[in-house]
Design a protein around this motif. Structure first.
Motif, mmCIF file in Angstrom:
data_model
loop_
_atom_site.group_PDB
_atom_site.id
_atom_site.type_symbol
_atom_site.label_atom_id
_atom_site.label_comp_id
_atom_site.label_asym_id
_atom_site.label_seq_id
_atom_site.Cartn_x
_atom_site.Cartn_y
_atom_site.Cartn_z
ATOM 1 N N TYR A 15 45.480 43.361 33.185
ATOM 2 C CA TYR A 15 46.758 43.005 32.567
ATOM 3 C C TYR A 15 46.510 41.809 31.670
ATOM 4 O O TYR A 15 46.201 40.726 32.163
ATOM 5 C CB TYR A 15 47.786 42.672 33.639
ATOM 6 N N PHE A 18 43.783 39.253 32.533
ATOM 7 C CA PHE A 18 43.479 39.304 33.965
ATOM 8 C C PHE A 18 42.849 40.641 34.330
ATOM 9 O O PHE A 18 43.520 41.661 34.470
ATOM 10 C CB PHE A 18 44.766 39.067 34.766
ATOM 11 N N VAL A 20 41.290 43.541 36.450
ATOM 12 C CA VAL A 20 41.495 44.043 37.820
ATOM 13 C C VAL A 20 40.438 45.091 38.183
ATOM 14 O O VAL A 20 39.891 45.087 39.283
ATOM 15 C CB VAL A 20 42.913 44.642 37.979
ATOM 16 N N PRO A 39 41.959 48.117 50.395
ATOM 17 C CA PRO A 39 42.893 47.090 50.875
ATOM 18 C C PRO A 39 43.950 46.761 49.822
ATOM 19 O O PRO A 39 43.811 47.116 48.653
ATOM 20 C CB PRO A 39 42.006 45.876 51.138
ATOM 21 N N ASN A 40 44.974 46.059 50.283
ATOM 22 C CA ASN A 40 46.010 45.571 49.378
ATOM 23 C C ASN A 40 45.408 44.757 48.262
ATOM 24 O O ASN A 40 44.524 43.938 48.493
ATOM 25 C CB ASN A 40 46.946 44.650 50.166
ATOM 26 N N GLY A 41 45.879 44.985 47.065
ATOM 27 C CA GLY A 41 45.421 44.174 45.943
ATOM 28 C C GLY A 41 44.076 44.582 45.394
ATOM 29 O O GLY A 41 43.507 43.896 44.545
ATOM 30 N N SER A 42 43.548 45.728 45.852
ATOM 31 C CA SER A 42 42.201 46.115 45.397
ATOM 32 C C SER A 42 42.221 46.826 44.044
ATOM 33 O O SER A 42 41.168 47.101 43.477
ATOM 34 C CB SER A 42 41.529 46.998 46.451
ATOM 35 N N GLY A 43 43.414 47.149 43.550
ATOM 36 C CA GLY A 43 43.497 47.748 42.220
ATOM 37 C C GLY A 43 43.853 49.225 42.213
ATOM 38 O O GLY A 43 43.744 49.892 41.182
ATOM 39 N N LYS A 44 44.329 49.736 43.341
ATOM 40 C CA LYS A 44 44.653 51.169 43.429
ATOM 41 C C LYS A 44 45.784 51.537 42.474
ATOM 42 O O LYS A 44 45.696 52.500 41.715
ATOM 43 C CB LYS A 44 45.037 51.555 44.868
ATOM 44 N N SER A 45 46.873 50.760 42.537
ATOM 45 C CA SER A 45 48.000 51.048 41.633
ATOM 46 C C SER A 45 47.581 50.835 40.187
ATOM 47 O O SER A 45 47.978 51.593 39.297
ATOM 48 C CB SER A 45 49.195 50.141 41.956
ATOM 49 N N THR A 46 46.755 49.811 39.975
ATOM 50 C CA THR A 46 46.284 49.531 38.612
ATOM 51 C C THR A 46 45.465 50.709 38.082
ATOM 52 O O THR A 46 45.540 51.035 36.894
ATOM 53 C CB THR A 46 45.459 48.230 38.599
ATOM 54 N N ARG A 49 47.931 53.254 36.970
ATOM 55 C CA ARG A 49 48.588 52.779 35.747
ATOM 56 C C ARG A 49 47.634 52.844 34.551
ATOM 57 O O ARG A 49 48.063 53.055 33.427
ATOM 58 C CB ARG A 49 49.066 51.337 35.926
HETATM 59 N N1 LIG Z 1 51.854 43.815 36.258
HETATM 60 C C1 LIG Z 1 50.862 43.008 36.670
HETATM 61 N N2 LIG Z 1 50.510 41.915 35.961
HETATM 62 C C2 LIG Z 1 49.504 41.117 36.354
HETATM 63 N N3 LIG Z 1 48.770 41.323 37.470
HETATM 64 C C3 LIG Z 1 49.072 42.391 38.214
HETATM 65 C C4 LIG Z 1 50.135 43.287 37.869
HETATM 66 N N4 LIG Z 1 50.197 44.261 38.807
HETATM 67 C C5 LIG Z 1 49.225 43.985 39.702
HETATM 68 N N5 LIG Z 1 48.557 42.863 39.348
HETATM 69 C C6 LIG Z 1 47.394 42.280 40.055
HETATM 70 O O1 LIG Z 1 46.332 43.209 40.046
HETATM 71 C C7 LIG Z 1 45.621 43.183 41.277
HETATM 72 C C8 LIG Z 1 45.573 44.581 41.852
HETATM 73 O O2 LIG Z 1 46.890 44.995 42.182
HETATM 74 P P1 LIG Z 1 47.266 46.487 42.527
HETATM 75 O O3 LIG Z 1 46.643 47.378 41.546
HETATM 76 O O4 LIG Z 1 48.743 46.519 42.658
HETATM 77 O O5 LIG Z 1 46.552 46.677 43.936
HETATM 78 P P2 LIG Z 1 46.839 47.734 45.096
HETATM 79 O O6 LIG Z 1 47.702 48.806 44.541
HETATM 80 O O7 LIG Z 1 45.478 48.198 45.509
HETATM 81 O O8 LIG Z 1 47.500 46.989 46.206
HETATM 82 C C9 LIG Z 1 46.329 42.159 42.145
HETATM 83 O O9 LIG Z 1 45.617 40.955 42.048
HETATM 84 C C10 LIG Z 1 47.689 42.054 41.525
HETATM 85 O O10 LIG Z 1 48.235 40.773 41.738
#
Ligand SMILES: Nc1ncnc2c1ncn2[C@@H]1O[C@H](COP(=O)(O)OP(=O)(O)O)[C@@H](O)[C@H]1O
Ligand SMILES: [Mg+2]
Length: 237
Positions: A15, A18, A20, A39-46, A49
């Motif tokens: 993002y 930043f 990821v 784990p949480n925050g590992s970048g799965k949703s990213t 996206r």
């Molecule tokens: N819209 C965003 N803008 C900036 N950082 C983001 C955003 N969404 C997620 N992050 C960061 O990206 C990292 C990965 O998040 P995310 O992909 O949501 O992980 P997961 O889905 O595995 O829990 C985290 O450090 C989170 O804080």
């Protein structure tokens, strides 16, 4: 026909500044459920996206059905046949179930599935047609979102934690329906799940992401047989 419907090649993404995802390569096959755990925050949703054009891709490429979609916009990617269901905000809360369903067909550029056929995935939605989406349970909302995605006749579905915060019984139903998407509707799925054990049980292929890096790729069963990974990263004993 190549076996992969989508491939990520050495993708670095995030993002703005930043970062990821670090050098992520993966592929999802036609007729398969590809599971992404970590784990949480590992970048799965990213990762989801990134496929859908919602992040900054610094390098690497995303290839969908032999088309390079790396710099395409979300609406273009949707039009090419990828349906993305974010974890939250996946239905219009102020509209009824029926209005949501109709809207999903109106706003889609291109052929849509017959409503009766799409409702076949979750026939229980019929009884809820006049209800405002805001009054639905989390499970019902997820069913509606999946039905709306299905109406667009996607050739690939990206599901972000479809069973988050759901009672085990509802989660089980959703997992069964994901198998149905693959087997009855011929739609491959990329499934991101916190509910790692269950997801790995229905998956055909698995990826483990940790801190934005792929640390495992292979059969879900192989991953389940690696307690050094599953215990530490997935909380599976
Ligand atoms: N819209 C965003 N803008 C900036 N950082 C983001 C955003 N969404 C997620 N992050 C960061 O990206 C990292 C990965 O998040 P995310 O992909 O949501 O992980 P997961 O889905 O595995 O829990 C985290 O450090 C989170 O804080
Ligand atoms: Mg997430």
């Amino acid at each position: 026909m190549p076996s992969s419907i989508i491939a990520l090649n050495d993708v670095n993404a995030g993002y703005g500044k930043f970062q990821v995802l670090f050098g992520v390569s993966m592929a999802a096959d036609y007729r398969e459920i590809t599971v992404i755990v970590g784990p949480n925050g590992s970048g799965k949703s990213t990762l989801l996206r990134t496929i859908f054009g919602l992040t900054s891709i610094y390098s690497g490429e995303v290839i969908f059905k032999n088309i390079n979609i790396t710099s395409k916009k979300p609406h273009e990617i949707a039009k090419l046949g990828i349906a993305y269901l974010p974890q939250l905000e996946n239905v219009f809360l102020n509209l009824t179930v029926k209005e949501n369903i109709l809207l999903a067909t109106y706003i889609h550029e291109g052929e849509t599935m017959d409503i009766e056929e799409a409702i076949g995935l979750f026939p229980q939605l019929k009884a809820l047609f006049e209800r405002k989406a805001s009054t639905l349970s989390g499970g019902e909302r997820q069913m509606l979102a999946m039905t709306m995605a299905l109406l667009r006749k996607p050739s690939l579905m990206l599901l972000d934690e479809p069973t988050a915060n759901m009672a085990p019984k509802i989660a089980k139903l959703i997992f069964e329906k994901i198998i149905e998407l693959k087997e009855n509707y011929n739609i491959p799925v990329i499934l991101v799940e916190q509910n790692a054990k269950k997801a790995l049980e229905i998956g055909d292929k698995a990826y483990l992401l940790v801190a934005g890096r792929k640390i495992f790729e292979g059969l879900p069963q192989e991953l389940l047989e690696k307690p050094d990974l599953t215990k530490v990263y997935l909380g599976i004993d």
